[in-house]
Design an enzyme around this catalytic site. Structure first.
Site, mmCIF file in Angstrom:
data_model
loop_
_atom_site.group_PDB
_atom_site.id
_atom_site.type_symbol
_atom_site.label_atom_id
_atom_site.label_comp_id
_atom_site.label_asym_id
_atom_site.label_seq_id
_atom_site.Cartn_x
_atom_site.Cartn_y
_atom_site.Cartn_z
ATOM 1 N N HIS A 100 -7.982 -3.148 9.334
ATOM 2 C CA HIS A 100 -7.714 -2.885 7.953
ATOM 3 C C HIS A 100 -6.560 -3.920 7.633
ATOM 4 C CE1 HIS A 100 -5.185 0.990 8.560
ATOM 5 N NE2 HIS A 100 -4.266 -0.218 8.660
ATOM 6 N N ASP A 155 0.873 -1.149 -0.039
ATOM 7 C CA ASP A 155 0.197 -0.023 -0.015
ATOM 8 C C ASP A 155 0.917 1.261 0.122
ATOM 9 O OD1 ASP A 155 0.844 -0.422 2.541
ATOM 10 O OD2 ASP A 155 -0.948 -0.213 3.581
HETATM 11 C C1 GLP Z 1 -0.637 1.030 8.452
HETATM 12 C C2 GLP Z 1 -0.268 0.431 7.225
HETATM 13 C C3 GLP Z 1 -0.683 -1.240 7.217
HETATM 14 C C4 GLP Z 1 -0.016 -1.725 8.609
HETATM 15 C C5 GLP Z 1 -0.907 -0.887 9.826
HETATM 16 C C6 GLP Z 1 -0.468 -1.224 11.167
HETATM 17 O O1 GLP Z 1 -1.832 1.485 8.419
HETATM 18 N N1 GLP Z 1 -0.910 0.741 5.891
HETATM 19 O O2 GLP Z 1 -0.232 -2.122 6.338
HETATM 20 O O3 GLP Z 1 -0.471 -2.928 8.927
HETATM 21 O O4 GLP Z 1 -0.497 0.443 9.547
HETATM 22 O O5 GLP Z 1 0.657 -0.940 11.233
HETATM 23 P P1 GLP Z 1 1.469 -1.219 12.862
HETATM 24 O O6 GLP Z 1 2.344 -2.357 12.913
HETATM 25 O O7 GLP Z 1 2.278 -0.088 13.279
HETATM 26 O O8 GLP Z 1 0.220 -1.378 13.896
#
Ligand code: GLP
Length: 246
Positions: free
Chosen positions: A142, A71
């Protein structure tokens, strides 16, 4: 557990989590010739990248790895440090010497972002499916930037981030108004087609959403619930994130 297809691994501590994540990635990729992989940003995978670089850097497999972006933010110039691509490149692709010509990235600054989504979708149809999708999970369920409400059949698409995602991504950039409002993402259909999926979840903040995704109803309200509908999924969670699923 509502699906026998999910393999769940719970680690005792942070160090084990990162080690296990790295070894799962390597074990999955090693038997494959030119594996096509997508990799996540976020805090969760950072330790895994460190282990891959520190302990597995010399493996020949990185030379043949094909990477496609998971993404991306929309509207940033190609050198903007906030770009997810540059994050993954810094943490992983560059130190592992994954050849530049093997990296397919989103053009964040494409003048027509829907055409860019189409371009990526066509590329995946021609060169996919993914051999491995490594993904994190957002606090709202998500996966990548597939926000709640995204249809399961969605391909690559551009979207407006939910306020919750903007808030949670603000921690990387200091301020909410530094977070771009638009994103582009592989769709749930692209991700569901992956031959293998590794989901990384750490910390108590992910425990409820992980349980909803894995044991609740399969619904577009929780995009990560698509994981219940596909095969070859490994969930790697630390104890805190796994609290409601074990
Ligand atoms: C962002 C990214 C995702 C990721 C999510 C979780 O939104 N677009 O791909 O999985 O963050 O992030 P974290 O691992 O910092 O909780």
């Amino acid at each position: 557990m509502s699906s026998a297809k999910l393999r769940i691994i719970v680690t005792d501590n942070e160090k084990d989590f990162h080690q296990r994540a790295a070894s799962l990635v390597v074990e999955t990729l090693q038997p494959l010739d030119n594996p096509l992989v997508t990799l996540p940003t976020g805090m969760t995978p950072v330790g895994m990248y460190r282990v891959l670089v520190a302990e597995y850097r010399d493996l020949p497999l990185w030379q043949n790895l094909r990477f496609v972006g998971l993404d991306e933010y929309v509207g940033l110039p190609p050198g903007d440090p906030r770009l997810f691509y540059l994050w993954v490149a810094r943490e992983c692709l560059d130190p592992l010497s994954v050849p530049l010509e093997n990296r397919m990235r989103f053009a964040s600054d494409a003048p027509d972002i829907d055409a860019e989504a189409q371009r990526m979708n066509q590329w995946l149809l021609a060169h996919g499916p993914l051999d491995l999708a490594v993904v994190g999970i957002g606090g709202n369920g998500h996966i990548a930037f597939n926000e709640p409400g995204t249809p399961y059949e969605s391909g690559v698409h551009a979207l407006t981030l939910t306020p919750e995602s903007i808030r949670s991504n603000a921690r990387y950039w200091g301020r909410e108004d530094h977070v771009p409002r638009r994103g582009i993402t592989l769709g749930l259909s692209n991700l569901a087609a992956a031959r293998h999926t590794i989901v990384l979840a750490s910390g108590a903040g992910k425990s409820e959403i992980l349980a909803r995704a894995l044991t609740g109803p399969v619904t577009v309200d929780v995009p990560a619930s698509y994981l219940q509908t596909i095969s070859n999924v490994t969930i790697l969670a630390d104890k805190a994130a796994a609290e409601h699923i074990i």
